[in-house]
Write a protein that holds these residues in place. Structure first.
Motif, PDB file in Angstrom:
ATOM      1  N   GLU A 122       0.836  -1.326  -0.038  1.00  0.00           N
ATOM      2  CA  GLU A 122      -0.075   0.063   0.218  1.00  0.00           C
ATOM      3  C   GLU A 122       0.678   1.230   0.003  1.00  0.00           C
ATOM      4  OE1 GLU A 122      -3.997  -1.245   2.087  1.00  0.00           O
ATOM      5  OE2 GLU A 122      -2.343  -0.806   3.287  1.00  0.00           O
ATOM      6  N   GLN A 123       1.907   1.169   0.913  1.00  0.00           N
ATOM      7  CA  GLN A 123       2.684   2.459   0.710  1.00  0.00           C
ATOM      8  C   GLN A 123       3.425   2.786  -0.601  1.00  0.00           C
ATOM      9  OE1 GLN A 123       5.624   2.548   3.930  1.00  0.00           O
ATOM     10  NE2 GLN A 123       4.136   1.806   5.457  1.00  0.00           N
ATOM     11  N   ASP A 124       3.651   1.676  -1.194  1.00  0.00           N
ATOM     12  CA  ASP A 124       4.488   1.557  -2.532  1.00  0.00           C
ATOM     13  C   ASP A 124       3.421   2.176  -3.625  1.00  0.00           C
ATOM     14  OD1 ASP A 124       6.684   0.880  -4.369  1.00  0.00           O
ATOM     15  OD2 ASP A 124       5.292  -0.483  -5.439  1.00  0.00           O
ATOM     16  N   THR A 125       2.231   1.663  -3.624  1.00  0.00           N
ATOM     17  CA  THR A 125       1.273   2.326  -4.465  1.00  0.00           C
ATOM     18  C   THR A 125       1.139   3.675  -4.256  1.00  0.00           C
ATOM     19  OG1 THR A 125       0.364  -0.039  -4.509  1.00  0.00           O
ATOM     20  CG2 THR A 125      -1.067   1.751  -5.216  1.00  0.00           C
ATOM     21  N   PHE A 126       0.698   3.874  -2.962  1.00  0.00           N
ATOM     22  CA  PHE A 126       0.614   5.463  -2.682  1.00  0.00           C
ATOM     23  C   PHE A 126       1.597   6.397  -3.104  1.00  0.00           C
ATOM     24  CE2 PHE A 126       0.316   9.178  -0.052  1.00  0.00           C
ATOM     25  CZ  PHE A 126      -0.697   9.189   0.744  1.00  0.00           C
ATOM     26  N   LEU A 127       2.962   5.956  -3.156  1.00  0.00           N
ATOM     27  CA  LEU A 127       3.909   6.837  -3.793  1.00  0.00           C
ATOM     28  C   LEU A 127       3.798   6.948  -5.297  1.00  0.00           C
ATOM     29  CD1 LEU A 127       6.925   5.914  -1.408  1.00  0.00           C
ATOM     30  CD2 LEU A 127       5.251   7.833  -1.289  1.00  0.00           C
ATOM     31  N   GLY A 166      -5.900   6.177 -10.015  1.00  0.00           N
ATOM     32  CA  GLY A 166      -5.452   6.738  -8.769  1.00  0.00           C
ATOM     33  C   GLY A 166      -6.419   7.262  -7.727  1.00  0.00           C
ATOM     34  N   PHE A 167      -7.450   7.994  -8.147  1.00  0.00           N
ATOM     35  CA  PHE A 167      -8.351   8.449  -7.192  1.00  0.00           C
ATOM     36  C   PHE A 167      -9.125   7.040  -6.640  1.00  0.00           C
ATOM     37  CE2 PHE A 167      -9.601  12.551  -9.634  1.00  0.00           C
ATOM     38  CZ  PHE A 167      -8.503  13.009  -9.495  1.00  0.00           C
ATOM     39  N   ASN A 200      -2.419  -3.898  -8.658  1.00  0.00           N
ATOM     40  CA  ASN A 200      -2.528  -5.387  -8.446  1.00  0.00           C
ATOM     41  C   ASN A 200      -1.961  -5.926  -6.739  1.00  0.00           C
ATOM     42  OD1 ASN A 200      -2.508  -8.036  -9.218  1.00  0.00           O
ATOM     43  ND2 ASN A 200      -0.433  -8.189  -9.456  1.00  0.00           N
ATOM     44  N   GLY A 201      -3.146  -6.601  -6.342  1.00  0.00           N
ATOM     45  CA  GLY A 201      -2.867  -6.975  -4.984  1.00  0.00           C
ATOM     46  C   GLY A 201      -3.353  -6.039  -3.880  1.00  0.00           C
ATOM     47  N   VAL A 202      -3.701  -4.731  -4.343  1.00  0.00           N
ATOM     48  CA  VAL A 202      -4.494  -3.944  -3.206  1.00  0.00           C
ATOM     49  C   VAL A 202      -5.755  -4.470  -2.921  1.00  0.00           C
ATOM     50  CG1 VAL A 202      -5.457  -1.512  -3.140  1.00  0.00           C
ATOM     51  CG2 VAL A 202      -3.440  -1.999  -4.421  1.00  0.00           C
ATOM     52  N   GLU A 203      -5.873  -4.767  -1.523  1.00  0.00           N
ATOM     53  CA  GLU A 203      -6.972  -5.176  -0.956  1.00  0.00           C
ATOM     54  C   GLU A 203      -8.315  -4.443  -1.436  1.00  0.00           C
ATOM     55  OE1 GLU A 203      -8.984  -6.553   3.470  1.00  0.00           O
ATOM     56  OE2 GLU A 203      -6.931  -5.700   3.212  1.00  0.00           O
ATOM     57  N   GLY A 204      -9.568  -4.950  -1.705  1.00  0.00           N
ATOM     58  CA  GLY A 204     -10.680  -4.120  -1.984  1.00  0.00           C
ATOM     59  C   GLY A 204     -10.784  -3.634  -3.374  1.00  0.00           C
ATOM     60  N   GLU A 224      12.074  11.174  -3.740  1.00  0.00           N
ATOM     61  CA  GLU A 224      12.041   9.907  -4.548  1.00  0.00           C
ATOM     62  C   GLU A 224      10.786   9.595  -5.312  1.00  0.00           C
ATOM     63  OE1 GLU A 224      12.310   5.062  -3.239  1.00  0.00           O
ATOM     64  OE2 GLU A 224      13.578   6.562  -2.010  1.00  0.00           O
ATOM     65  N   ALA A 225       9.830  10.008  -4.583  1.00  0.00           N
ATOM     66  CA  ALA A 225       8.518   9.688  -5.088  1.00  0.00           C
ATOM     67  C   ALA A 225       8.331  10.574  -6.499  1.00  0.00           C
ATOM     68  CB  ALA A 225       7.288   9.927  -4.085  1.00  0.00           C
ATOM     69  N   PHE A 226       8.684  11.781  -6.487  1.00  0.00           N
ATOM     70  CA  PHE A 226       8.683  12.609  -7.655  1.00  0.00           C
ATOM     71  C   PHE A 226       9.475  12.270  -8.749  1.00  0.00           C
ATOM     72  CE2 PHE A 226       6.131  15.412  -4.804  1.00  0.00           C
ATOM     73  CZ  PHE A 226       5.321  15.798  -5.550  1.00  0.00           C
ATOM     74  N   GLU A 227      10.502  11.424  -8.571  1.00  0.00           N
ATOM     75  CA  GLU A 227      11.304  10.786  -9.491  1.00  0.00           C
ATOM     76  C   GLU A 227      10.701   9.702 -10.275  1.00  0.00           C
ATOM     77  OE1 GLU A 227      14.420  11.695 -10.783  1.00  0.00           O
ATOM     78  OE2 GLU A 227      14.213  13.587  -9.523  1.00  0.00           O
TER      79      GLU A 227
END
Length: 347
Positions: free
Chosen positions: A75-80, A194-195, A271-275, A142-145
């Protein structure tokens, strides 16, 4: 300058009439009288856009600060990654809308595009604000890269980059129209996986502050998309020689390609995000494409996806035609004053 290219509109040209003779490539003094414009209903558009005023630092992020470390690694990875996507799109959109306004003869269009560009800048700043609330500066940078380095994201943004830069290099009316079409794709289609990620977190009572801010951005984008669709239709109406089967086929092709890229991106990032049901997400993307095509004045291309398959999303994107409270925080989510101008096109 080539006769096929447009010149940037002069700031003031008092020998021309106040009411523009055309949206692009016409004549106008540059003096805006809202009571004397060719498309009077756009004054309501302008007022709706102004009523949507909000600021990112007025959204309470205190709970999100505590909750982000509790998200799973995935979830953190997808968030970024999603934040990087949204920031990339809104960064380019701010510049593109401003550039388009420089070639708009009609001063009412210039004013509306100026407000839209300002709101896109607010959106972009809000992504920095979200990240600054939940991760370190190194993680923020890092996220903006990601927008410059992730191969799937680069592939997904390739077409929009080419069309937007083509307009910069060759500001013809045809390229303005192509840029406006891609703006409708960006505003009405490219944001939605994304939303959905943030709304999905919120329905699990996670990162509600972030989802609240995203809902304000979503509301703005719906209004932007509606105006840009109207601008495409009006520009084609004024320039029927450009309203050809060739151009229509091009629009359909871009929507199909964009849907394929958005589906690929959603499978990659969600992929793999719960819900999140990826088949349902694909149906929602095609539903959004159909909706934007109808708003441009064209026909649906996905006959099986006329209705919204992800109705739960609507709980997180209020219609903002009445005062509502956030389901989890039970506080007023609306900054705008209520008036008959506040409604907007539903999801």
């Amino acid at each position: 300058m080539s006769p096929n290219l447009l010149e940037k509109v002069k700031t003031l040209d008092p020998m021309n009439p106040n009411r523009a003779t055309a949206l692009f490539g016409g004549k106008s003094s540059g003096i805006l009288n809202w009571n004397n414009i060719k498309y009077p209903h756009w004054y309501k558009t302008y007022k709706r856009l102004l009523s949507n005023f909000w600021k990112s630092d007025e959204v309470n992020m205190s709970n999100d600060v505590k909750e982000f470390p509790m998200l799973s690694t995935e979830e953190q990875d997808t968030f970024l990654k999603v934040i990087s996507l949204l920031a990339t799109l809104d960064s380019s959109q701010t510049r593109t809308i401003l550039l388009t306004s420089l070639y708009a003869t009609d001063p009412s269009v210039q004013s509306i595009l100026a407000v839209i560009a300002q709101q896109e800048a607010v959106h972009n700043e809000s992504y920095s604000y979200i990240l600054s609330s939940v991760v370190s500066l190194d993680k923020q940078n890092e996220a903006f890269e990601i927008g410059r380095s992730d191969p799937i994201l680069l592939k997904r943004n390739q077409n929009i980059m080419e069309i937007y830069n083509q307009f910069v290099e060759k500001p013809s009316l045809e390229n303005i129209l192509k840029t406006l079409v891609y703006s409708t794709i960006l505003e009405g289609l490219f944001f939605y996986s994304g939303f959905a990620f943030f709304y999905n977190l919120a329905r699990q009572n996670k990162m509600v502050g972030t989802s609240t801010m995203i809902s304000y951005i979503n509301r703005d984008e719906l209004e932007h998309g509606r105006f840009i669709c109207e601008l495409v239709r009006a520009t084609l109406g004024e320039n029927p020689e450009l309203n050809t089967k060739h151009f229509t086929d091009w629009v359909y092709e871009q929507f199909r390609n964009s849907v394929e890229l958005e589906v690929e991106w959603s499978h990659y990032v969600l992929n793999g995000v719960e819900g999140i049901d990826l088949d349902e997400m694909e149906g929602f993307i095609k539903y959004r494409a159909n909706k934007m095509l109808r708003m441009i004045g064209l026909s649906e291309i996905y006959a099986m996806h006329i209705n919204n398959p992800m109705k739960w999303i609507r709980a997180y994107v209020d219609n903002f035609d009445e005062t509502k409270t956030d389901f989890f925080e039970q506080r007023n989510r609306q900054y705008t004053k209520i008036s008959d101008l506040n409604g907007f096109d539903e999801l």
